[in-house]
Scaffold this active site. Structure first.
Site, short mmCIF file in Angstrom:
data_model
loop_
_atom_site.label_atom_id
_atom_site.label_comp_id
_atom_site.label_asym_id
_atom_site.label_seq_id
_atom_site.Cartn_x
_atom_site.Cartn_y
_atom_site.Cartn_z
N ARG A 556 42.13 46.18 36.40
CA ARG A 556 43.24 46.20 36.14
C ARG A 556 43.73 45.59 37.49
O ARG A 556 43.16 45.10 38.24
CB ARG A 556 43.80 47.79 37.03
CG ARG A 556 43.29 49.05 36.19
CD ARG A 556 43.20 48.91 35.18
NE ARG A 556 45.22 49.63 35.51
CZ ARG A 556 46.34 49.57 34.15
NH1 ARG A 556 45.72 50.17 32.89
NH2 ARG A 556 47.72 50.19 34.88
N VAL A 557 44.84 45.06 37.27
CA VAL A 557 45.35 44.25 38.30
C VAL A 557 45.56 44.81 40.15
O VAL A 557 45.54 43.89 40.86
CB VAL A 557 46.99 43.45 37.82
CG1 VAL A 557 46.14 42.13 36.83
CG2 VAL A 557 47.60 44.05 37.37
N ASP A 558 45.98 46.16 39.82
CA ASP A 558 45.89 46.54 41.14
C ASP A 558 44.73 46.48 41.78
O ASP A 558 44.43 47.03 42.92
CB ASP A 558 46.26 48.82 41.08
CG ASP A 558 46.78 48.96 39.53
OD1 ASP A 558 45.52 48.42 38.82
OD2 ASP A 558 47.41 49.27 38.83
N ASP A 559 43.54 46.57 40.78
CA ASP A 559 42.15 46.52 41.72
C ASP A 559 41.85 45.24 41.70
O ASP A 559 40.72 44.42 42.32
CB ASP A 559 41.22 46.84 41.35
CG ASP A 559 41.38 48.52 41.21
OD1 ASP A 559 41.19 49.30 40.19
OD2 ASP A 559 41.82 48.97 41.88
N VAL A 560 42.88 43.08 42.25
CA VAL A 560 42.14 42.23 42.54
C VAL A 560 42.85 41.83 43.49
O VAL A 560 43.34 42.58 43.64
CB VAL A 560 43.33 41.82 41.37
CG1 VAL A 560 43.28 40.29 41.76
CG2 VAL A 560 42.76 41.84 39.58
#
Ligand code: PRX
Length: 688
Positions: A556-560
């Site tokens: 997820r890009v929220d986890d980048v």
């Protein structure tokens, strides 16, 4: 489309990237071979020759048609299903561009069908009535059972008749809060048969979460069970439902009937709390109804189900799927991605409380007339015993399970034969190459291709997935898009990037099983998924595409994490760590860092028996440095005896982020964890 097609075609005619892969050339010419080179894992010739899609060229031909002529491609496939009435002139219509008006997706509109009919009656009528549809394997050895297609149909009809009798009509919502008993797929199919909209809530959710969902979709009827056993624990589901119903009634959503399945192996009737009139024992009423029930024919665009999924903000989102496109797509993806044949025995370890259990325990396999093994909660160690017992040929699971089995050691695997296995599958998160290799080499004895299927609750079915037999695989890559799916990688500004690149994964154009809205909140649907990159569906995932056109999901890009301006996928760092021979599992989160903006904080679970030492800490950091780069070196390693996971096996990063940033007072709800005590252990080890 053009770029993608050009890329695929260029691969077929072997320019740049592919030129360095001699075997790929051979495969495109139709010569499958078993070998491993340049990190490419080739299917055996024996496998490829029998596969639905035996060569890259065949895939390319089908893919090309699917994107150049989606209407023709999908109507040919849809014609293989039963339609009471064919769809209208227009096979599909779509607008994914918020700038051009309301986002709207329709497939096979005007077509009249029923998915339950296609799953059951059609198989019975074609002579498969005595074939086993579902095997059921319980918590303890010896607790098992099965239902043939004919028996399943009869049970579905009885429940459907009951639901009709108590006033459930086409379009009404029914909430299902059941553990993985056969009654769960039976309940879903019964709803589908009468045109009711099921909303399955995973039976590990709390009363509060259940109430929230009930208040959102306002069902007349809730289907549940009094209790479930998980390992040695008995969980009183009915008490949870009682609390949820109390809460939702207070908020104006009162439920007339709570049909309760008595799960004798977990709890007796006598010890179950009961509210007369509202609560009804399933076994007292349902078996009295006729075992045949007319089908409610519905439009392809009539809703089939709602499934709530969490967003990064706000209350859970009710993802809405409709009937026709979902049916055609899940049936077709199941067939191709697992190379399904009628003689297969298929086991998916997912619970029907999640999308995987909807599309690939219930609908996809039954549409194909498959024999499925439905899981309950067998201990992970029993996995291979069960594979041997039922001669499972296709085994579909999550990387987290693969890693935990890997941690237990090879001897737990090799003591069983597993010779029936021919295809393995992975879903839910990126599978790190070392787990991929263990799954491939140890579990599948280098014989079974792995279908690493990338998709989402929202997509309804597989989007990027290997077709076993068609392509050489790269450990950790989901390979290529399924027919009709046009992935694009965009940069921050929403510009499509070509060739070898990394960015945000979006999808251009619709596909039949795309979700049509968020229940009761079309605006949120548009805002979350279609506004970030106008013109596209935004997946929320990061992705890169390599020189050979293979897709690599990075999480997820929220986890980048952004470290000194470098974007680092947490999955990338985790994959590096897990490749360390002494690391069993790792989870990476970003923490505030004075100088770099964000620092990399990692939780590491070591292989059983390995002590946590300063040297090991350094060696883990060194592994990341050498595999990714110095900029990705972890700032902190936190020894973790276990990681906080939901019962479905997802690591709860929210909790890890709070622990990492020492916001211990803000851990939030930890009750949905499979083992909440993990959190205390982690806190105790925070400064070790
Ligand atoms: O980040 C991707 C990850 O799971 C997300 C979707 O989660 P959910 O809706 O719960 O559905 C899970 C089952 C389909 C995606 O946005 N994901 C799922 N499968 C993969 C994956 N990431 C990498 N590789 C996969 N095979």
């Amino acid at each position: 489309t053009e770029n993608h097609l050009r890329h695929m075609e260029s691969l077929a005619t072997l320019p740049s990237g592919a030129r360095k892969i001699p075997q790929l050339n051979a495969m495109i010419l139709g010569e499958a071979m078993a070998s491993e080179e340049n990190d490419l894992v080739y299917p055996s010739e024996e496998f490829s020759l029998q596969a639905h899609v035996p060569r890259p060229a065949k895939y390319l031909e089908m893919y090309k048609r699917s994107v150049e002529d989606p209407a023709g491609f999908w109507s040919d496939i849809a014609s293989e299903f039963y339609w009471e009435q064919k769809w209208g002139q227009q096979v599909y219509s779509e607008n994914l561009d918020v700038r051009k008006g309301t986002v709207n997706i329709e497939w096979f509109k005007g077509g009249i069908t029923n998915i339950c009919y296609n799953c059951l009656d059609r198989n019975v009528e074609s002579g498969n009535g005595d074939k086993v549809a579902l095997y059921w394997e319980g918590n303890d050895p010896g607790f098992d059972g099965s239902l043939t297609y004919k028996q399943l149909l009869a049970q579905v009809c009885q429940l459907a008749n009951y639901l009709k009798d108590v006033g459930v009509k086409k379009g009404d919502a029914v909430v299902i809060y059941l553990p993985m008993l056969m009654e769960l797929p039976i309940a879903m199919l019964a709803c589908a048969r009468i045109g009711a909209v099921h909303s399955v809530v995973f039976a590990g959710f709390s009363a509060e979460s259940l109430a929230q969902r009930i208040m959102d979709c306002k069902p007349k009827v809730v289907l549940t069970s009094n209790a479930v056993r998980r390992g040695a624990k008995v969980i009183g589901l009915k008490d949870i439902v009682d609390a949820a119903l109390l809460e939702s009634a207070k908020n104006g959503a009162s439920v007339d009937i709570c049909l309760t399945y008595e799960n004798k192996s977990a709890m007796t009737r006598e010890s179950t709390n009961w509210k007369e009139r509202r609560d009804i024992w399933w076994q007292d009423v349902v078996p009295k109804y006729p075992a045949t029930c007319d089908v409610e024919w519905v439009d392809a665009e009539d809703p089939l189900f709602l499934l709530y999924t969490s967003g990064s903000t706000g209350k859970p989102k009710g993802v809405l799927h409709t009937t026709g496109g979902y049916m055609v797509y899940t049936g077709t993806t199941f067939k191709y991605a697992f190379d399904y044949k009628p003689s297969d025995v298929y086991w998916c370890t997912a619970d029907c409380g999640w999308i995987t259990g909807h599309s690939y325990v219930t609908y996809g396999p039954l549409l194909n007339g498959a024999t499925c093994l439905a899981p309950t909660y067998p201990a992970a160690g029993r996995c291979w015993e069960i594979v041997d017992k039922y001669k499972v040929t296709i085994f579909y699971t999550a990387p987290t399970l693969v890693r935990s089995l890997m941690r237990a050691g090879d001897e737990y695997v090799t003591r069983y034969s597993r010779k029936s296995l021919r295809v393995l599958g992975s879903v839910g998160e990126p599978i790190n190459p070392s787990a991929w290799r263990w799954f491939f080499n140890v579990v599948g004895e280098s014989r079974c291709p792995i279908s690493d299927t990338w998709w989402q609750t929202e997509t309804g079915g597989f989007m990027i997935t290997p077709l076993p037999g068609a392509w050489p695989q790269k450990p950790g890559s989901a390979t290529y898009p399924f027919f009709g799916v046009q992935p694009v990688i965009v940069d921050e500004k929403g510009n499509e990037i070509e060739g070898e690149c990394s960015g945000y994964l979006c999808i251009k154009h619709s596909w039949p099983s795309a979700f049509r809205t968020l229940y009761g909140d079309h605006e949120r649907y548009e805002t979350t998924y279609f506004k970030p990159f106008p013109g596209y569906y935004f997946t929320g995932d990061g992705c890169s595409r390599d020189n050979d056109g293979y897709y690599w999901l990075t999480g997820r890009v929220d986890d980048v994490i952004n470290v000194s301006g470098h974007r680092i996928g947490t999955a990338e760092v985790e994959s590096a760590l897990v490749s360390h021979p002494q690391c069993a599992e790792a989870a990476v989160v970003g923490v505030e860092h004075e100088v770099k903006g964000q620092g990399i904080y990692v939780f590491v679970t070591l292989v059983e028996g390995v002590p946590c030492t300063e040297e090991l800490r350094k060696s883990l950091i060194q592994t990341v440095r050498s595999q990714i780069g110095a900029f990705a070196a972890p700032d902190k390693i936190h020894w973790a005896p276990g990681l906080p996971k939901t019962r479905s096996g997802k690591i709860m990063r929210r909790i890890l982020r709070k622990i990492a940033s020492r916001q211990l007072g803000e851990l939030g709800d930890t009750s949905t964890l499979a083992d909440p005590s993990v959190v205390d252990q982690l806190i105790a080890l925070a400064d070790v």
